[in-house]
Design a protein around this motif. Structure first.
Motif, PDB file in Angstrom:
ATOM      1  N   THR A  93       0.850  -1.195   0.000  1.00 20.64           N
ATOM      2  CA  THR A  93       0.000   0.000   0.000  1.00 20.64           C
ATOM      3  C   THR A  93       0.880   1.238   0.000  1.00 20.64           C
ATOM      4  N   ARG A  94       0.562   2.203  -0.845  1.00 13.91           N
ATOM      5  CA  ARG A  94       1.291   3.474  -0.885  1.00 13.91           C
ATOM      6  C   ARG A  94       0.421   4.554  -0.261  1.00 13.91           C
ATOM      7  N   LEU A  95       1.013   5.291   0.659  1.00 12.96           N
ATOM      8  CA  LEU A  95       0.334   6.378   1.361  1.00 12.96           C
ATOM      9  C   LEU A  95       1.195   7.630   1.276  1.00 12.96           C
ATOM     10  N   GLN A  96       0.638   8.750   1.663  1.00 18.80           N
ATOM     11  CA  GLN A  96       1.404   9.987   1.720  1.00 18.80           C
ATOM     12  C   GLN A  96       1.203  10.616   3.093  1.00 18.80           C
ATOM     13  N   MET A  97       2.316  10.939   3.753  1.00 17.36           N
ATOM     14  CA  MET A  97       2.292  11.615   5.050  1.00 17.36           C
ATOM     15  C   MET A  97       2.796  13.034   4.846  1.00 17.36           C
ATOM     16  N   CYS A  98       2.020  14.008   5.298  1.00 16.50           N
ATOM     17  CA  CYS A  98       2.405  15.411   5.175  1.00 16.50           C
ATOM     18  C   CYS A  98       2.750  15.972   6.556  1.00 16.50           C
ATOM     19  N   GLY A  99       3.470  17.071   6.556  1.00 15.91           N
ATOM     20  CA  GLY A  99       3.862  17.708   7.805  1.00 15.91           C
ATOM     21  C   GLY A  99       5.236  17.282   8.285  1.00 15.91           C
ATOM     22  N   ILE A 100       6.014  16.659   7.405  1.00 16.12           N
ATOM     23  CA  ILE A 100       7.343  16.161   7.755  1.00 16.12           C
ATOM     24  C   ILE A 100       8.364  17.283   7.541  1.00 16.12           C
ATOM     25  N   SER A 101       9.274  17.431   8.477  1.00  8.40           N
ATOM     26  CA  SER A 101      10.341  18.425   8.325  1.00  8.40           C
ATOM     27  C   SER A 101      11.666  17.781   8.708  1.00  8.40           C
ATOM     28  N   GLY A 102      12.760  18.392   8.256  1.00 10.49           N
ATOM     29  CA  GLY A 102      14.087  17.893   8.580  1.00 10.49           C
ATOM     30  C   GLY A 102      14.669  17.049   7.464  1.00 10.49           C
ATOM     31  N   ASP A 103      15.880  16.545   7.701  1.00  9.05           N
ATOM     32  CA  ASP A 103      16.598  15.740   6.711  1.00  9.05           C
ATOM     33  C   ASP A 103      16.358  14.250   6.864  1.00  9.05           C
ATOM     34  N   SER A 104      15.939  13.827   8.074  1.00  9.02           N
ATOM     35  CA  SER A 104      15.726  12.414   8.366  1.00  9.02           C
ATOM     36  C   SER A 104      14.381  12.238   9.051  1.00  9.02           C
ATOM     37  N   VAL A 105      13.841  11.044   8.941  1.00 11.18           N
ATOM     38  CA  VAL A 105      12.581  10.716   9.588  1.00 11.18           C
ATOM     39  C   VAL A 105      12.623   9.238   9.982  1.00 11.18           C
ATOM     40  N   ALA A 106      11.922   8.891  11.028  1.00  9.89           N
ATOM     41  CA  ALA A 106      11.714   7.497  11.406  1.00  9.89           C
ATOM     42  C   ALA A 106      10.207   7.292  11.504  1.00  9.89           C
ATOM     43  N   ILE A 107       9.709   6.313  10.781  1.00  8.99           N
ATOM     44  CA  ILE A 107       8.276   6.032  10.775  1.00  8.99           C
ATOM     45  C   ILE A 107       8.053   4.693  11.448  1.00  8.99           C
ATOM     46  N   SER A 108       7.168   4.664  12.429  1.00  8.67           N
ATOM     47  CA  SER A 108       6.767   3.403  13.042  1.00  8.67           C
ATOM     48  C   SER A 108       5.273   3.254  12.831  1.00  8.67           C
ATOM     49  N   MET A 109       4.829   2.021  12.765  1.00  2.00           N
ATOM     50  CA  MET A 109       3.421   1.798  12.461  1.00  2.00           C
ATOM     51  C   MET A 109       2.966   0.428  12.928  1.00  2.00           C
ATOM     52  N   PHE A 110       1.648   0.258  12.928  1.00  2.79           N
ATOM     53  CA  PHE A 110       1.064  -1.067  13.126  1.00  2.79           C
ATOM     54  C   PHE A 110      -0.224  -1.161  12.332  1.00  2.79           C
ATOM     55  N   GLN A 111      -0.640  -2.412  12.062  1.00  2.01           N
ATOM     56  CA  GLN A 111      -1.915  -2.658  11.390  1.00  2.01           C
ATOM     57  C   GLN A 111      -2.896  -3.117  12.447  1.00  2.01           C
ATOM     58  N   ASP A 112      -3.914  -2.314  12.654  1.00  2.00           N
ATOM     59  CA  ASP A 112      -4.948  -2.577  13.658  1.00  2.00           C
ATOM     60  C   ASP A 112      -6.005  -3.483  13.035  1.00  2.00           C
ATOM     61  N   LEU A 113      -5.779  -4.789  13.111  1.00  2.00           N
ATOM     62  CA  LEU A 113      -6.629  -5.752  12.425  1.00  2.00           C
ATOM     63  C   LEU A 113      -8.072  -5.731  12.912  1.00  2.00           C
ATOM     64  N   ASP A 114      -8.279  -5.472  14.208  1.00  2.00           N
ATOM     65  CA  ASP A 114      -9.640  -5.475  14.743  1.00  2.00           C
ATOM     66  C   ASP A 114     -10.240  -4.068  14.837  1.00  2.00           C
ATOM     67  N   SER A 115      -9.535  -3.080  14.330  1.00  2.00           N
ATOM     68  CA  SER A 115     -10.013  -1.688  14.253  1.00  2.00           C
ATOM     69  C   SER A 115     -10.488  -1.131  15.596  1.00  2.00           C
ATOM     70  N   ASP A 116      -9.775  -1.497  16.677  1.00  2.00           N
ATOM     71  CA  ASP A 116     -10.158  -0.977  17.990  1.00  2.00           C
ATOM     72  C   ASP A 116      -9.329   0.232  18.413  1.00  2.00           C
ATOM     73  N   GLY A 117      -8.398   0.673  17.554  1.00  2.00           N
ATOM     74  CA  GLY A 117      -7.577   1.844  17.843  1.00  2.00           C
ATOM     75  C   GLY A 117      -6.394   1.566  18.741  1.00  2.00           C
ATOM     76  N   LYS A 118      -6.135   0.295  19.068  1.00  2.00           N
ATOM     77  CA  LYS A 118      -5.015  -0.067  19.935  1.00  2.00           C
ATOM     78  C   LYS A 118      -4.254  -1.229  19.319  1.00  2.00           C
ATOM     79  N   MET A 119      -2.966  -1.278  19.602  1.00  4.03           N
ATOM     80  CA  MET A 119      -2.173  -2.409  19.154  1.00  4.03           C
ATOM     81  C   MET A 119      -2.390  -3.563  20.130  1.00  4.03           C
ATOM     82  N   ALA A 120      -2.866  -4.685  19.611  1.00  2.00           N
ATOM     83  CA  ALA A 120      -3.099  -5.856  20.453  1.00  2.00           C
ATOM     84  C   ALA A 120      -1.758  -6.463  20.857  1.00  2.00           C
ATOM     85  N   LYS A 121      -1.717  -6.988  22.065  1.00  2.00           N
ATOM     86  CA  LYS A 121      -0.488  -7.602  22.562  1.00  2.00           C
ATOM     87  C   LYS A 121      -0.835  -8.819  23.408  1.00  2.00           C
ATOM     88  N   ASN A 122       0.127  -9.727  23.533  1.00  2.00           N
ATOM     89  CA  ASN A 122      -0.091 -10.934  24.331  1.00  2.00           C
ATOM     90  C   ASN A 122       0.189 -10.647  25.808  1.00  2.00           C
TER      91      ASN A 122
END
Length: 162
Positions: A93-122
């Protein structure tokens, strides 16, 4: 809420606890896109850019993708430059993120499979939903050092865990 033992949990905390409410939607309606054009032009003038993000290993059409972009080691996992929430699309999937500044960026993410707005964990606090980071995240999750990439005009690639 349980405290996670992973360093990765810090990076995802902004996404799991409220940043999702502030997230920019990836596919605005045509009317919303027209209204958003003026602020986008203003943000470009203010030194921010939009970055193309290629997300690999998406579980197609399942839940939501939550992304957070960080501009420094000090802000990593605490105060993102930008957040994005989008419906999961194709396996790549290709997305576009706006509002980025600077020379470097680190992007972290997760896929919320159950759409509850939280990352599920054991019970051990390990993520049970797919997660990923730009750069080369380590076995114990992403960090600024392993996730930062130089902004050079090409897409930032994030590969989700299986």
């Amino acid at each position: 809420m349980r405290k996670l033992s992973l360093t990765a949990a810090l990076a995802f905390s902004a996404l799991c606890l409220g940043a999702s409410a502030q997230a920019q939607d990836a596919a605005p309606s045509p009317a919303a896109a027209a209204v958003a054009a003026a602020p986008a032009a203003a943000s470009a003038a203010a030194g921010t850019v939009c970055v193309d993000v290629e997300v690999q290993n998406v579980r197609p059409q399942q839940g939501l993708l939550f992304l957070a972009a960080y501009g420094s080691a000090e802000s990593y996992g605490k105060k993102p430059l930008a957040v994005l929430k989008a419906a999961a699309g194709d396996a790549t999937t290709r997305l576009q993120m706006c509002g980025i500044s600077g020379d470097s960026v680190a992007i972290s993410m997760f896929q919320d499979l159950d759409s509850d707005g939280k990352m599920a964990k054991n019970i051990m606090g390990m993520p049970t939903e797919p997660w990923g980071s730009s750069g080369t995240p380590g076995m114990f999750g992403p960090s600024w050092e392993t996730g930062k990439v130089t902004l050079n005009g090409s897409a930032v690639v994030v590969k989700l865990s299986q």
